[in-house]
Design an enzyme around this catalytic site. Structure first.
Site, PDB file in Angstrom:
ATOM      1  N   LYS A  80     -41.034  93.735 -42.700  1.00 43.82           N
ATOM      2  CA  LYS A  80     -40.234  92.598 -42.242  1.00 43.82           C
ATOM      3  C   LYS A  80     -39.211  93.049 -41.198  1.00 43.82           C
ATOM      4  O   LYS A  80     -38.638  94.141 -41.315  1.00 43.82           O
ATOM      5  CB  LYS A  80     -39.537  91.967 -43.452  1.00 43.82           C
ATOM      6  CG  LYS A  80     -38.796  90.665 -43.187  1.00 43.82           C
ATOM      7  CD  LYS A  80     -38.249  90.128 -44.509  1.00 43.82           C
ATOM      8  CE  LYS A  80     -37.413  88.871 -44.330  1.00 43.82           C
ATOM      9  NZ  LYS A  80     -36.863  88.395 -45.626  1.00 43.82           N
ATOM     10  N   SER A 155     -37.451  83.734 -46.693  1.00 40.92           N
ATOM     11  CA  SER A 155     -37.391  84.208 -45.319  1.00 40.92           C
ATOM     12  C   SER A 155     -38.503  85.176 -44.943  1.00 40.92           C
ATOM     13  O   SER A 155     -38.691  85.468 -43.762  1.00 40.92           O
ATOM     14  CB  SER A 155     -36.038  84.877 -45.074  1.00 40.92           C
ATOM     15  OG  SER A 155     -35.866  86.009 -45.911  1.00 40.92           O
ATOM     16  N   SER A 179     -36.828  84.719 -51.133  1.00 40.96           N
ATOM     17  CA  SER A 179     -37.420  85.062 -49.837  1.00 40.96           C
ATOM     18  C   SER A 179     -38.685  85.903 -49.913  1.00 40.96           C
ATOM     19  O   SER A 179     -39.379  86.045 -48.912  1.00 40.96           O
ATOM     20  CB  SER A 179     -36.389  85.782 -48.957  1.00 40.96           C
ATOM     21  OG  SER A 179     -35.436  84.861 -48.479  1.00 40.96           O
TER      22      SER A 179
END
Length: 463
Positions: A80, A155, A179
């Site tokens: 990420k 997220s 997330s």
């Protein structure tokens, strides 16, 4: 042989270790899959094919020398964009950070490299990693490969979209209020938010907000099999002195009775019928696998925990966060902060931490009775994309539905999302929670749920 990018991480690692497949072949297949589907998804927003192949070649060379390559030797994994990876920008979805280049790897990235993983690319997130939707002004929108009309989650939306579409076998994500768990739910894969302190974290490229008593964001894996989550957890959780909150707790805890508390409607969530049905079905799968399942009408407090988690997440330094969001100009980030103002003010840190200790005691006592709690991930099926920006009522709807995700991190508990199937082509799943550092219990129950249904498989991007 089945296309390499379709394989589980465990199966691929076994083929590479036994020299039936080379790490370069696996990396080449992963890059080809990325090229084929990522233009439709925008899940991976930065990758360097030559470096990917060089990593794979190093694995093959180590195998040729007879060296140990690690549990993930040669397995393509995505990272990420909100954690440091040497030589890449730690953008966190922000134009403001496009030039913030990491000089060293975050501990979780370093641990994956030590386990032999081949880092395939960087996955998208919303600006500041604030939302359960994934769009920003620097990298653009990420799409859900199962249905372009629904959110890929956030997220870690790029992570969920990537692993669901076969871009990598494991995806790294971070989770402060769902997330990791929500992208897994929305994209029809599995995701684990470990106990805070299980996986070390440290970003040197950016000034850090506290990650100790106040902010309980943690790294964790997303994957298409629960066993791959187990392997990834072991790799990610190796010691790193840079994180003072890391704890040397064994990955396997003491044996306990296989007793599950199942709650269809925790703390007034009022889930839709499809969500309740998924939880009830998972309970039946667990019973068939030999677990004792007891339906309960309520859990220890979730709503209060969610309210305090929101305060710690957004209320601590709210004005500075809002000022940064205004400079960035991202509509979603601004909607999140402005819509949450009443939730986080007034901010009283001492009260929040005192209640945190009290509620954590209640939850730990609960897990003296039960090995695992089975409950919804969300009160709704995955949302229409960008629903939180539609209007005030939609914003409130989103936040209400996410109660089970927001609350659990407040107590530092592990949470596992297991995909259980589809409603039409919309994914649905369940959440399993256990006591601190008992990810092993979540994973054991998760494997029973997984085995009782249709396995999560790679999907080609939907129209």
């Amino acid at each position: 042989m089945e296309e390499l990018w379709r394989l589980s991480a465990a199966d691929l690692a076994g083929l590479i270790k036994s020299k039936k497949v080379s790490a370069r072949e696996a990396a080449t297949a992963a890059l080809a899959r990325l090229d084929a589907v990522n233009p439709k998804l925008n899940a991976v927003v930065d990758h360097r094919p030559a470096e990917v192949l060089a990593q794979a070649d190093a694995i093959d060379a180590a195998i040729a020398r007879g060296e140990e390559i690690g549990a993930l030797g040669g397995v393509p994994v995505t990272i990420k964009v909100n954690v440091d990876q040497e030589g890449f920008a730690t953008t966190n979805g922000l134009t403001l950070q496009r030039d913030v280049i990491a000089k060293a790897n975050n501990p979780v990235v370093e641990n994956l490299r030590k386990a032999g993983a081949v880092l395939l690319g960087r996955t998208n997130c919303p600006a500041f990693s604030y939302r359960w939707f994934t769009t920003n002004l620097i990298h653009g929108d990420t799409r859900n490969p199962r249905d372009g009309g629904i959110t890929p989650g956030g997220s870690s939306g790029g992570a969920g979209s990537a692993v669901a579409a076969g871009i990598g076998h494991i995806a790294h994500g971070t989770d402060i209020a769902g997330s990791i768990r929500y992208p897994a739910y929305a994209c029809g894969v599995h995701g684990l938010r470990p106990t805070m302190g299980r996986i070390p974290a440290f970003n040197a490229a950016l000034p850090e907000r506290p990650i100790g008593p106040q902010i309980s964001a943690v790294s964790g894996p997303l994957a298409r099999t629960v066993n791959d989550l187990r392997i990834a957890l072991a790799a990610m959780s190796a010691r790193d002195v840079r994180d003072p909150w890391w704890m040397p707790v064994p990955l396997e805890g003491p044996s306990v009775p296989k007793r599950v508390a199942m709650c269809l409607d925790p703390d007034g969530l009022n889930p839709v019928a499809e969500v309740k049905a998924a939880v009830a079905d998972a309970g039946k799968r667990l019973e068939r696998a030999g677990w004792t399942v007891e339906e309960i009408t309520t859990t220890p407090p979730l709503r209060e925990a969610a309210d305090f988690q929101t305060k710690l997440w957004l209320g601590d330094g709210y004005e500075a966060q809002l000022e940064a969001a205004e400079r960035e100009g991202d509509p979603g980030a601004l909607a999140c902060l402005r819509g949450s103002h009443a939730k986080v003010h007034p901010f009283d840190l001492s009260k929040a931490l005192t209640r945190r200790a009290t509620l954590t005691r209640e939850w730990l006592a609960f897990f003296e009775q039960y090995a695992v709690l089975l409950m919804p991930v969300s009160g709704e099926l995955p949302f229409p994309d960008q629903l939180d920006c539609k209007d005030d009522a939609s914003f409130a709807r989103v936040w209400h539905a996410q109660l089970p995700q927001i609350a659990i991190p407040f107590m530092g508990l592990p949470g596992l999302v297991v995909s259980t199937g589809l409603v039409g082509r919309i994914p649905v799943g369940v959440q399993l929670v256990s006591g601190r550092y008992r990810e092993d219990l979540c994973l054991a129950a998760g494997e029973a749920v997984e085995a009782g249904g249709t396995p999560s498989a790679v999907v080609d991007p939907a129209g």
